[in-house]
Design a protein around this motif. Sequence first.
Motif, PDB file in Angstrom:
ATOM      1  N   UNK A 170       0.664  -1.038   0.583  1.00 34.90           N
ATOM      2  CA  UNK A 170      -0.062  -0.274  -0.164  1.00 34.90           C
ATOM      3  C   UNK A 170       0.826   1.329  -0.119  1.00 34.90           C
ATOM      4  N   UNK A 171       2.271   1.188   0.497  1.00 34.07           N
ATOM      5  CA  UNK A 171       2.949   2.489   0.480  1.00 34.07           C
ATOM      6  C   UNK A 171       4.158   2.647   0.422  1.00 34.07           C
ATOM      7  N   UNK A 172       4.893   2.970   0.045  1.00 35.40           N
ATOM      8  CA  UNK A 172       6.434   3.940   0.366  1.00 35.40           C
ATOM      9  C   UNK A 172       7.089   2.566   1.633  1.00 35.40           C
ATOM     10  N   UNK A 210       6.451  -4.706  -4.096  1.00 34.05           N
ATOM     11  CA  UNK A 210       6.040  -4.855  -5.549  1.00 34.05           C
ATOM     12  C   UNK A 210       6.624  -3.870  -6.618  1.00 34.05           C
ATOM     13  N   UNK A 211       6.290  -2.702  -5.967  1.00 36.61           N
ATOM     14  CA  UNK A 211       6.502  -0.496  -6.973  1.00 36.61           C
ATOM     15  C   UNK A 211       7.988  -0.792  -6.691  1.00 36.61           C
ATOM     16  N   UNK A 212       7.526  -0.120  -7.995  1.00 35.43           N
ATOM     17  CA  UNK A 212       9.070   1.281  -8.173  1.00 35.43           C
ATOM     18  C   UNK A 212       8.631   2.459  -7.554  1.00 35.43           C
ATOM     19  N   UNK A 269      15.620  -1.208 -13.495  1.00 34.05           N
ATOM     20  CA  UNK A 269      14.394  -1.009 -13.366  1.00 34.05           C
ATOM     21  C   UNK A 269      13.281  -0.649 -14.704  1.00 34.05           C
ATOM     22  N   UNK A 270      12.181  -0.475 -14.492  1.00 31.97           N
ATOM     23  CA  UNK A 270      11.261  -0.366 -16.177  1.00 31.97           C
ATOM     24  C   UNK A 270      10.871   0.633 -16.168  1.00 31.97           C
ATOM     25  N   UNK A 291       5.071  -2.604 -13.995  1.00 28.84           N
ATOM     26  CA  UNK A 291       5.389  -3.063 -12.695  1.00 28.84           C
ATOM     27  C   UNK A 291       4.363  -1.343 -12.738  1.00 28.84           C
ATOM     28  N   UNK A 292       4.188  -1.215 -11.336  1.00 32.47           N
ATOM     29  CA  UNK A 292       3.607  -0.401 -11.156  1.00 32.47           C
ATOM     30  C   UNK A 292       3.966   1.014 -10.083  1.00 32.47           C
TER      31      UNK A 292
END
Length: 230
Positions: free
Chosen positions: A27-29, A228-230, A122-123, A162-163
């Motif tokens: 949900x957050x960094x 899961x996030x970038x 990274x994407x 990726x999100x």
Amino acid sequence: MAQSLLLVLLGGAVLRISLLSTTYLNYVKPGFRPFLVAAGLVVFVLGAVGLFQEWRGKASAGHSHGPGVAWLLGLPVFAIFLIAPPALGAFAARSEEAPARPPAVALDAYGPLASGQVTDMPLSEFIGRAWGDSGRSLAGRPVRLTGFVVPSKKKDRWYVARIQIACCAADGIPLKVAVLDADRPPENTWVEVTGTWIDPELEELPQGTVAPELTATSVTVIPAPVEPYE
């Protein structure tokens, strides 16, 4: 009592996902963890103090009952314990009309890539180099991208995605790279894709308007990452 119990449950839920697990990363960094832990502790303590005061008041003045419907306020909190939503995935990145995110750095700010070896990237950097580097530093350089699988309406491709988030999942933006010459794994599967950028050979690159393309040499299925996030 229902209000205090709700605070205890809510504070406990926040502590459970932030202090006792890494679920909060859905949900957050990562940098928000201390704030979540602190907020969870404050809410939990407030609820516990309220329950204690309610118990003391009932012990000295006899029992009383509030409206039973108040306990329904606890249902959302129980839902957090039982069915916590997963991280954003393929569903959030399915639209093929949404443009790829423009590079977040100044044009031509990327350095050269090493030759003769695969570069993990990274994407966001791959997309930035593809559409924002007039020197075409990706040309002929093998790279390895990590993301989840998103189907495409076109039969000759699928996307590794990726999100990217600034602070939380609510501001997430999908980053996508089109993968060619490789069979598509099941949707939402996490993969490492090794391949080479397909240079569109345009005088002016259409920065951030379409997903850049990659010719794949290998696709490896991997477990979902903790972050899961970038």
